[in-house]
Scaffold this motif. Structure first.
Motif, PDB file in Angstrom:
ATOM      1  N   UNK A 135       0.814  -1.210   0.000  1.00 12.67           N
ATOM      2  CA  UNK A 135       0.000   0.000   0.000  1.00 12.67           C
ATOM      3  C   UNK A 135       0.845   1.256   0.000  1.00 12.67           C
ATOM      4  N   UNK A 136       1.931   1.267   0.797  1.00 20.22           N
ATOM      5  CA  UNK A 136       2.808   2.440   0.836  1.00 20.22           C
ATOM      6  C   UNK A 136       3.490   2.673  -0.506  1.00 20.22           C
ATOM      7  N   UNK A 137       3.924   1.592  -1.176  1.00 27.59           N
ATOM      8  CA  UNK A 137       4.550   1.736  -2.493  1.00 27.59           C
ATOM      9  C   UNK A 137       3.565   2.324  -3.499  1.00 27.59           C
ATOM     10  N   UNK A 138       2.334   1.833  -3.478  1.00 27.19           N
ATOM     11  CA  UNK A 138       1.341   2.365  -4.416  1.00 27.19           C
ATOM     12  C   UNK A 138       0.984   3.812  -4.105  1.00 27.19           C
ATOM     13  N   UNK A 139       0.982   4.174  -2.821  1.00 26.91           N
ATOM     14  CA  UNK A 139       0.721   5.574  -2.473  1.00 26.91           C
ATOM     15  C   UNK A 139       1.803   6.474  -3.059  1.00 26.91           C
ATOM     16  N   UNK A 140       3.054   6.085  -2.927  1.00 29.30           N
ATOM     17  CA  UNK A 140       4.144   6.892  -3.485  1.00 29.30           C
ATOM     18  C   UNK A 140       4.054   6.951  -5.005  1.00 29.30           C
ATOM     19  N   UNK A 141       3.697   5.826  -5.635  1.00 30.51           N
ATOM     20  CA  UNK A 141       3.534   5.829  -7.087  1.00 30.51           C
ATOM     21  C   UNK A 141       2.371   6.725  -7.506  1.00 30.51           C
ATOM     22  N   UNK A 142       1.284   6.698  -6.729  1.00 34.86           N
ATOM     23  CA  UNK A 142       0.140   7.565  -7.044  1.00 34.86           C
ATOM     24  C   UNK A 142       0.511   9.040  -6.875  1.00 34.86           C
ATOM     25  N   UNK A 143       1.298   9.355  -5.849  1.00 31.55           N
ATOM     26  CA  UNK A 143       1.761  10.733  -5.683  1.00 31.55           C
ATOM     27  C   UNK A 143       2.631  11.159  -6.865  1.00 31.55           C
ATOM     28  N   UNK A 144       3.442  10.214  -7.376  1.00 32.03           N
ATOM     29  CA  UNK A 144       4.249  10.528  -8.553  1.00 32.03           C
ATOM     30  C   UNK A 144       3.363  10.817  -9.758  1.00 32.03           C
ATOM     31  N   UNK A 145       2.290  10.023  -9.913  1.00 29.32           N
ATOM     32  CA  UNK A 145       1.368  10.262 -11.037  1.00 29.32           C
ATOM     33  C   UNK A 145       0.671  11.619 -10.896  1.00 29.32           C
ATOM     34  N   UNK A 162       7.294   1.259 -14.785  1.00 30.10           N
ATOM     35  CA  UNK A 162       8.435   2.151 -14.559  1.00 30.10           C
ATOM     36  C   UNK A 162       8.192   3.071 -13.374  1.00 30.10           C
ATOM     37  N   UNK A 163       6.939   3.507 -13.210  1.00 32.45           N
ATOM     38  CA  UNK A 163       6.619   4.390 -12.081  1.00 32.45           C
ATOM     39  C   UNK A 163       6.818   3.648 -10.755  1.00 32.45           C
ATOM     40  N   UNK A 164       6.331   2.414 -10.678  1.00 30.71           N
ATOM     41  CA  UNK A 164       6.509   1.629  -9.466  1.00 30.71           C
ATOM     42  C   UNK A 164       7.981   1.291  -9.259  1.00 30.71           C
ATOM     43  N   UNK A 165       8.698   1.030 -10.360  1.00 25.62           N
ATOM     44  CA  UNK A 165      10.125   0.746 -10.243  1.00 25.62           C
ATOM     45  C   UNK A 165      10.903   1.915  -9.677  1.00 25.62           C
ATOM     46  N   UNK A 166      10.525   3.120 -10.071  1.00 20.95           N
ATOM     47  CA  UNK A 166      11.189   4.310  -9.532  1.00 20.95           C
ATOM     48  C   UNK A 166      10.983   4.406  -8.020  1.00 20.95           C
ATOM     49  N   UNK A 167       9.756   4.144  -7.578  1.00 19.10           N
ATOM     50  CA  UNK A 167       9.466   4.180  -6.144  1.00 19.10           C
ATOM     51  C   UNK A 167      10.246   3.088  -5.416  1.00 19.10           C
ATOM     52  N   UNK A 168      10.304   1.894  -6.020  1.00 22.14           N
ATOM     53  CA  UNK A 168      11.040   0.799  -5.389  1.00 22.14           C
ATOM     54  C   UNK A 168      12.520   1.141  -5.233  1.00 22.14           C
ATOM     55  N   UNK A 169      13.106   1.814  -6.223  1.00 21.79           N
ATOM     56  CA  UNK A 169      14.508   2.217  -6.105  1.00 21.79           C
ATOM     57  C   UNK A 169      14.710   3.229  -4.991  1.00 21.79           C
ATOM     58  N   UNK A 170      13.767   4.136  -4.846  1.00 22.45           N
ATOM     59  CA  UNK A 170      13.866   5.114  -3.761  1.00 22.45           C
ATOM     60  C   UNK A 170      13.794   4.423  -2.392  1.00 22.45           C
TER      61      UNK A 170
END
Length: 646
Positions: A135-145, A162-170
């Motif tokens: 859920x936290x990863x998707x929240x960060x990805x949604x904030x990026x969107x 790619x958006x989720x991958x960017x969050x995962x790298x962070x």
């Protein structure tokens, strides 16, 4: 202000709702039915209202009041940790009804992050952690969107993966700091504060027992505790895990005596053998403990009342471990004071007249207490049966059980036996706890489940003191026509699932040991294994500070780095340019590639290869449809010529 009031696009709305829903999921799994279903339906209605445009305020108010009213009704109007978490879930579910703009999306996503944290107040299992992290990863990805829309980037410009991958790298960048904080941050032997109590306690043993109270408990197959023996192990017939002892009876309910809690433990003479073991007790939100009869000594934080009811000094709101040694009792309070004898014979007046008459008849026929106990057990063995289906008791509950339906489970047998013995003048009390256990085939430990809850009796006999008597065990096996195994569907195809259940419990035990059970003592043992013997608080703080500084330095170095060029051809070309820049012949920003190569060739001898590579690069970059792997390798291998400057 203009940007934050920007209308949220369809893709941003979808990302926001999915992320908020996934954050809400682990919290819903911890709430009692029907709350999760109602809250989920309320969330779907709120999302649908937001998609159709502005919903009227009165409708949102009605939806909120309905959810809040159900939560309070479910909790019986009691305020506690679980009630607060349920209210949080309800508020998060109806929050999407206000989802209109980019600002609303950010507000909802920030609020959604509270749901996983609230989940950890109710459960700290691996499933809750995994769902919370997702859920936290998707929240960060949604904030990026949302930020992409705010910046004017096209919706199709970034792929979802790619958006989720960017969050995962962070997240991976911050992982070393998180691990340093978990493993090396100084742990306190006891916490500075506790979390609020639940409004309703978890299923488990209590210091009172009424007919029918245990029907839900003995149908619950979740673990109550896990026991690891060191050395000899008792047989399952000897596994009586002693819990609260109940001495007071009002005609319906047995309760523990508050007076006995203030007295020192009674004298016990132990026999052989001796069993050493560790109990990992699941949280119960109470302070009641259990131990194998009878402990030789008690660990720190555990105390025993006079009748050996064990309690913890603090509420059991997390997995706790207790190191114990026990041995079977030979004599247990061989001298019974008159005040305690009266307490163990106390019965309310005007209850169960037929039981009183039978007990007086038996007493008139014999003065041998042991023979009278044996006679009662023989009667139960011959005429009674075990069942989980029993009618609701009336005023004379013991009379109804002994003379009418003659079938029940441990609550009925132990209560009726105690009343019958007391009417006959034999001091008797009810002991509750667990019996038996199941060995896990993948780990060297026993699982005692809540369904193993049991109630038995202790009678006081001259010269022996308190003696355990289990009237439920006296019921003949062929007369048990409705067992717990029948209700749970044991046997048949269910047997094939037992190895999977054992494997899952073994994994959960490992999680409890290495994550939830990582306290100050385990931290010291871990540090000793890597060479830090007897490190004190100051040394541990310094070690943590050093590790945190290294982790922060790693994070800053990664963040400060320029973004890696994705095109391998450009990456090789830039690397080539840096080699010449170290010689003072770097390419200017405005300088074309060919012009730069000619300048280098004019300044140095033997650089014809550079000029040829540059022509190939320009052709591949601006004419060819794709990068040339051979050219990439050539650019990587090229080095400036070892010639003097012209």
């Amino acid at each position: 202000m203009a940007r934050t009031s920007l209308a949220l696009d369809t893709l941003g709305r979808r990302w926001t709702l999915i992320a908020a829903g996934l954050c809400l999921l682990p919290l819903l799994l911890q709430l009692p039915m029907p709350l999760p279903v109602v809250i989920a339906v309320a969330g779907a209605i709120a999302a649908a209202m937001a998609a159709r445009g502005a919903a009227p305020g009165w409708l949102r108010t009605v939806l909120a009041l309905a959810v809040f009213g159900l939560v309070l009704a479910q909790s019986g109007m009691h305020v506690g940790r679980d009630t607060g978490c349920a209210l949080l879930a309800g508020m998060l579910a109806i929050k999407p009804s206000e989802l209109r703009t980019v600002r609303d999306a950010r507000s909802l996503l920030g609020f959604a992050l509270f749901a996983p944290f609230a989940t950890f107040l109710l459960d700290q299992g691996p499933l809750s952690l995994a769902l919370g992290l997702c859920g936290a990863v998707l929240v960060l990805a949604a904030l990026a969107r949302v930020s992409e829309q705010e910046s004017g980037l096209p919706a199709a410009g970034v792929r979802h993966v790619a958006r989720i991958g960017t969050v995962a790298r962070l997240i991976a960048i911050g992982l070393p700091l998180a691990l340093a904080a978990f493993w090396l941050f100084p742990r306190l032997a006891t916490p500075l504060w506790g979390i609020p109590e639940r409004s309703t306690a978890r299923p488990g043993l209590s210091d009172e027992m009424s007919p029918g109270d245990w029907i839900d408990l003995i149908a619950d197959d979740t673990p109550a505790m896990r026991v690891t023996f060191r050395g000899a192990e008792p047989t399952t017939r000897d596994m009586y895990w002693r819990g609260p002892t109940l001495t007071q009876y009002d005609g319906r309910t047995w309760t523990a005596s508050p007076w006995l809690r203030s007295l020192p433990p009674a004298t016990v003479e132990h026999g052989a053998p001796t069993w050493e073991y560790e109990i990992a007790l699941e949280p119960t939100e109470r302070n009641l403990l259990v131990a194998l009869e009878m402990p030789l000594e008690l660990p720190d934080g555990m105390r025993a009342a006079h009748e050996y009811t064990f309690t913890s000094e603090r509420r059991l709101d997390r997995v706790t471990r207790w190191q114990l040694r026990s041995a079977p009792p030979v004599r247990f309070e061989a001298d019974l004071p008159d005040s305690l004898r009266r307490l163990a014979l106390q019965l309310p007046a005007d209850f169960n007249p037929r039981t009183r008459a039978l007990a007086q008849q038996w007493r008139a026929e014999t003065n041998d207490d042991g023979a009278l106990v044996a006679r009662a057990l023989a009667w139960i063995r011959s005429d009674f049966a075990y069942t989980l289906t029993t009618p609701l008791p009336g005023r004379h509950a013991v009379d109804e059980f002994l003379f009418e339906y003659r079938a029940g489970f441990c609550e009925h047998f132990s209560s009726a036996f105690a009343v019958l013995m007391r009417e006959a003048g034999i001091p008797t009390r009810v002991v509750t706890g667990y019996t038996g256990g199941t060995r896990n085939r993948y780990g060297n430990y026993w699982i005692v489940r809540r369904m193993d809850a049991h109630a038995w009796n202790e009678v006081w006999l001259e010269g022996r003191g308190w003696v355990r008597v289990d009237p439920t065990a006296a019921v003949a096996p062929e007369r048990i026509y409705d067992t717990l195994e029948d209700r749970l569907g044991a046997g048949g195809g269910a047997d094939a699932l037992l190895p999977m259940a054992d494997l899952g419990d073994w994994a959960l035990r490992a999680w409890n040991d290495f994550v939830l059970g990582f306290d100050a003592a385990r931290q010291q043992r871990m540090l000793q294994r890597i060479g830090f013997e007897n490190i004190d608080a100051r040394g541990l703080t310094a070690l943590f500070a050093l590790s945190a500084a290294l982790a922060l330095g790693w994070m800053l170095w990664l963040v400060a780095r320029t973004e890696r060029e994705r095109d391998p051809l450009l990456r090789a070309w830039h690397r080539l340019g840096r080699r010449y820049a170290r010689l003072g012949l770097g390419r200017e920003r405005h300088e074309p590639a060919t012009a730069w190569a000619r300048r280098v060739t004019g300044a140095r001898t033997g650089e014809d290869a550079l000029l040829a590579l540059t022509h190939r690069f320009v052709a591949a970059r601006y004419a060819a449809p794709a990068s040339d792997a051979t050219l990439v390798r050539a650019l990587r291998a090229h080095r400036p010529a070892r010639e003097t400057t012209r």
